[in-house]
Motif scaffolding. Sequence first.
Motif, PDB file in Angstrom:
ATOM      1  N   SER A  99     -66.942  95.684 -30.399  1.00  0.00           N
ATOM      2  CA  SER A  99     -66.296  94.757 -29.481  1.00  0.00           C
ATOM      3  C   SER A  99     -67.242  94.202 -28.432  1.00  0.00           C
ATOM      4  N   GLN A 100     -68.504  94.649 -28.422  1.00  0.00           N
ATOM      5  CA  GLN A 100     -69.387  94.217 -27.355  1.00  0.00           C
ATOM      6  C   GLN A 100     -69.702  92.722 -27.416  1.00  0.00           C
ATOM      7  N   ASN A 101     -69.660  92.087 -28.594  1.00  0.00           N
ATOM      8  CA  ASN A 101     -69.963  90.666 -28.695  1.00  0.00           C
ATOM      9  C   ASN A 101     -68.724  89.814 -28.926  1.00  0.00           C
ATOM     10  N   LEU A 102     -67.552  90.402 -28.819  1.00  0.00           N
ATOM     11  CA  LEU A 102     -66.325  89.668 -29.050  1.00  0.00           C
ATOM     12  C   LEU A 102     -65.826  89.041 -27.745  1.00  0.00           C
ATOM     13  N   PRO A 103     -65.193  87.887 -27.849  1.00  0.00           N
ATOM     14  CA  PRO A 103     -64.684  87.208 -26.650  1.00  0.00           C
ATOM     15  C   PRO A 103     -63.375  87.810 -26.145  1.00  0.00           C
ATOM     16  N   PRO A 113     -60.845  89.418 -23.195  1.00  0.00           N
ATOM     17  CA  PRO A 113     -60.613  89.067 -21.792  1.00  0.00           C
ATOM     18  C   PRO A 113     -61.261  90.047 -20.811  1.00  0.00           C
ATOM     19  N   SER A 114     -61.457  91.288 -21.240  1.00  0.00           N
ATOM     20  CA  SER A 114     -62.051  92.269 -20.329  1.00  0.00           C
ATOM     21  C   SER A 114     -63.545  92.038 -20.136  1.00  0.00           C
ATOM     22  N   GLY A 115     -64.149  91.310 -21.033  1.00  0.00           N
ATOM     23  CA  GLY A 115     -65.579  91.018 -20.916  1.00  0.00           C
ATOM     24  C   GLY A 115     -65.787  89.664 -20.275  1.00  0.00           C
ATOM     25  N   HIS A 116     -66.528  88.850 -20.945  1.00  0.00           N
ATOM     26  CA  HIS A 116     -66.819  87.492 -20.485  1.00  0.00           C
ATOM     27  C   HIS A 116     -65.610  86.613 -20.793  1.00  0.00           C
ATOM     28  N   GLY A 144     -53.500 101.449 -30.981  1.00  0.00           N
ATOM     29  CA  GLY A 144     -52.695 102.341 -31.814  1.00  0.00           C
ATOM     30  C   GLY A 144     -52.322 101.652 -33.102  1.00  0.00           C
ATOM     31  N   SER A 145     -51.370 102.237 -33.807  1.00  0.00           N
ATOM     32  CA  SER A 145     -50.974 101.677 -35.094  1.00  0.00           C
ATOM     33  C   SER A 145     -49.884 100.610 -34.970  1.00  0.00           C
ATOM     34  N   ASP A 146     -49.302 100.444 -33.796  1.00  0.00           N
ATOM     35  CA  ASP A 146     -48.235  99.458 -33.596  1.00  0.00           C
ATOM     36  C   ASP A 146     -48.836  98.145 -33.093  1.00  0.00           C
ATOM     37  N   PRO A 147     -48.904  97.109 -33.945  1.00  0.00           N
ATOM     38  CA  PRO A 147     -49.495  95.847 -33.494  1.00  0.00           C
ATOM     39  C   PRO A 147     -48.697  95.177 -32.381  1.00  0.00           C
ATOM     40  N   ASN A 148     -47.383  95.483 -32.278  1.00  0.00           N
ATOM     41  CA  ASN A 148     -46.570  94.894 -31.215  1.00  0.00           C
ATOM     42  C   ASN A 148     -47.036  95.348 -29.834  1.00  0.00           C
ATOM     43  N   ALA A 149     -47.710  96.498 -29.781  1.00  0.00           N
ATOM     44  CA  ALA A 149     -48.176  97.042 -28.506  1.00  0.00           C
ATOM     45  C   ALA A 149     -49.616  96.647 -28.204  1.00  0.00           C
ATOM     46  N   ASN A 150     -50.170  95.722 -28.973  1.00  0.00           N
ATOM     47  CA  ASN A 150     -51.542  95.281 -28.732  1.00  0.00           C
ATOM     48  C   ASN A 150     -51.639  94.671 -27.340  1.00  0.00           C
ATOM     49  N   PRO A 151     -52.632  95.070 -26.534  1.00  0.00           N
ATOM     50  CA  PRO A 151     -52.730  94.551 -25.167  1.00  0.00           C
ATOM     51  C   PRO A 151     -53.007  93.045 -25.082  1.00  0.00           C
ATOM     52  N   LEU A 152     -53.415  92.418 -26.190  1.00  0.00           N
ATOM     53  CA  LEU A 152     -53.641  90.971 -26.159  1.00  0.00           C
ATOM     54  C   LEU A 152     -52.352  90.182 -26.367  1.00  0.00           C
ATOM     55  N   LEU A 188     -60.417  89.896 -35.827  1.00  0.00           N
ATOM     56  CA  LEU A 188     -61.508  90.679 -35.237  1.00  0.00           C
ATOM     57  C   LEU A 188     -61.197  91.026 -33.783  1.00  0.00           C
ATOM     58  N   LEU A 189     -60.726  90.040 -33.027  1.00  0.00           N
ATOM     59  CA  LEU A 189     -60.346  90.269 -31.628  1.00  0.00           C
ATOM     60  C   LEU A 189     -59.113  91.144 -31.526  1.00  0.00           C
ATOM     61  N   PHE A 190     -58.104  90.778 -32.295  1.00  0.00           N
ATOM     62  CA  PHE A 190     -56.823  91.472 -32.230  1.00  0.00           C
ATOM     63  C   PHE A 190     -56.997  92.958 -32.547  1.00  0.00           C
ATOM     64  N   ASP A 191     -57.731  93.253 -33.617  1.00  0.00           N
ATOM     65  CA  ASP A 191     -57.920  94.641 -34.039  1.00  0.00           C
ATOM     66  C   ASP A 191     -58.817  95.422 -33.084  1.00  0.00           C
ATOM     67  N   ALA A 192     -59.814  94.739 -32.503  1.00  0.00           N
ATOM     68  CA  ALA A 192     -60.718  95.420 -31.568  1.00  0.00           C
ATOM     69  C   ALA A 192     -59.984  95.842 -30.300  1.00  0.00           C
ATOM     70  N   ALA A 193     -58.983  95.062 -29.899  1.00  0.00           N
ATOM     71  CA  ALA A 193     -58.245  95.382 -28.676  1.00  0.00           C
ATOM     72  C   ALA A 193     -57.120  96.373 -28.925  1.00  0.00           C
ATOM     73  N   GLY A 194     -56.735  96.552 -30.179  1.00  0.00           N
ATOM     74  CA  GLY A 194     -55.622  97.445 -30.507  1.00  0.00           C
ATOM     75  C   GLY A 194     -55.902  98.882 -30.105  1.00  0.00           C
TER      76      GLY A 194
END
Length: 198
Positions: free
Chosen positions: A75-79, A81-84, A126-134, A118-124
């Motif tokens: 996740s270090q090069n992914l856009p 929100p917590s990064g750049h 747990g196993s529940d996609p509905n709870a993804n912080p994005l 790539l973004l969605f999965d990196a921020a996840g």
Amino acid sequence: MKQQEEAVSAARLATVHRKPVPTLQQTALPATQQNRFDWWKNLSRRTRLALFAALVASIALIIGLAAGLSTRKHSQNLPLPSGHGGPFTGDLTYYAPGLGACGVTSTDSDKIVAISHLLFDAAGTGSDPNANPLCGKKIRASRDNSSVDVTVVDRCTGCQAKDLDVTVDSFAMLANVDLGRVSVEWNWLEDVPASAQG
């Protein structure tokens, strides 16, 4: 008759005589090669089994570590929100929404976005996609002096890390729908100063 004898004689002279192939004699291996595996033969069966088990365990550990490192989230090069916060440049496309990965059902008139898997999965977390912080985060997409604010409700499996997939109505606010794919600049809305959000 004489001609035939001459022809046979000429044929005999023209025939290539080959030397007989010598038979191979078995040669003894040098002492260093003969003793190469003697150490293994001298071990007890229990010791051989222990060495074999250690070898198999080492191979399994190496394979496990390699698999674990290859599936680690990069996740270090992914856009995120917590990064750049941006701006980022990627492709903008549109799709027919329905029930998204965040558990929200959307229509073509909604201002929503599917971000890269790539973004969605990196921020996840747990196993529940509905709870993804994005899920529910806002993005401002801009192109040619036009912009639209969209909400993350879905994940796009065909998108690269900086691509966005929006509804047809949101796409039409930024470009001609007939183009289908255009370049877009975007950023996380939370990272835009309040004065610029107008």
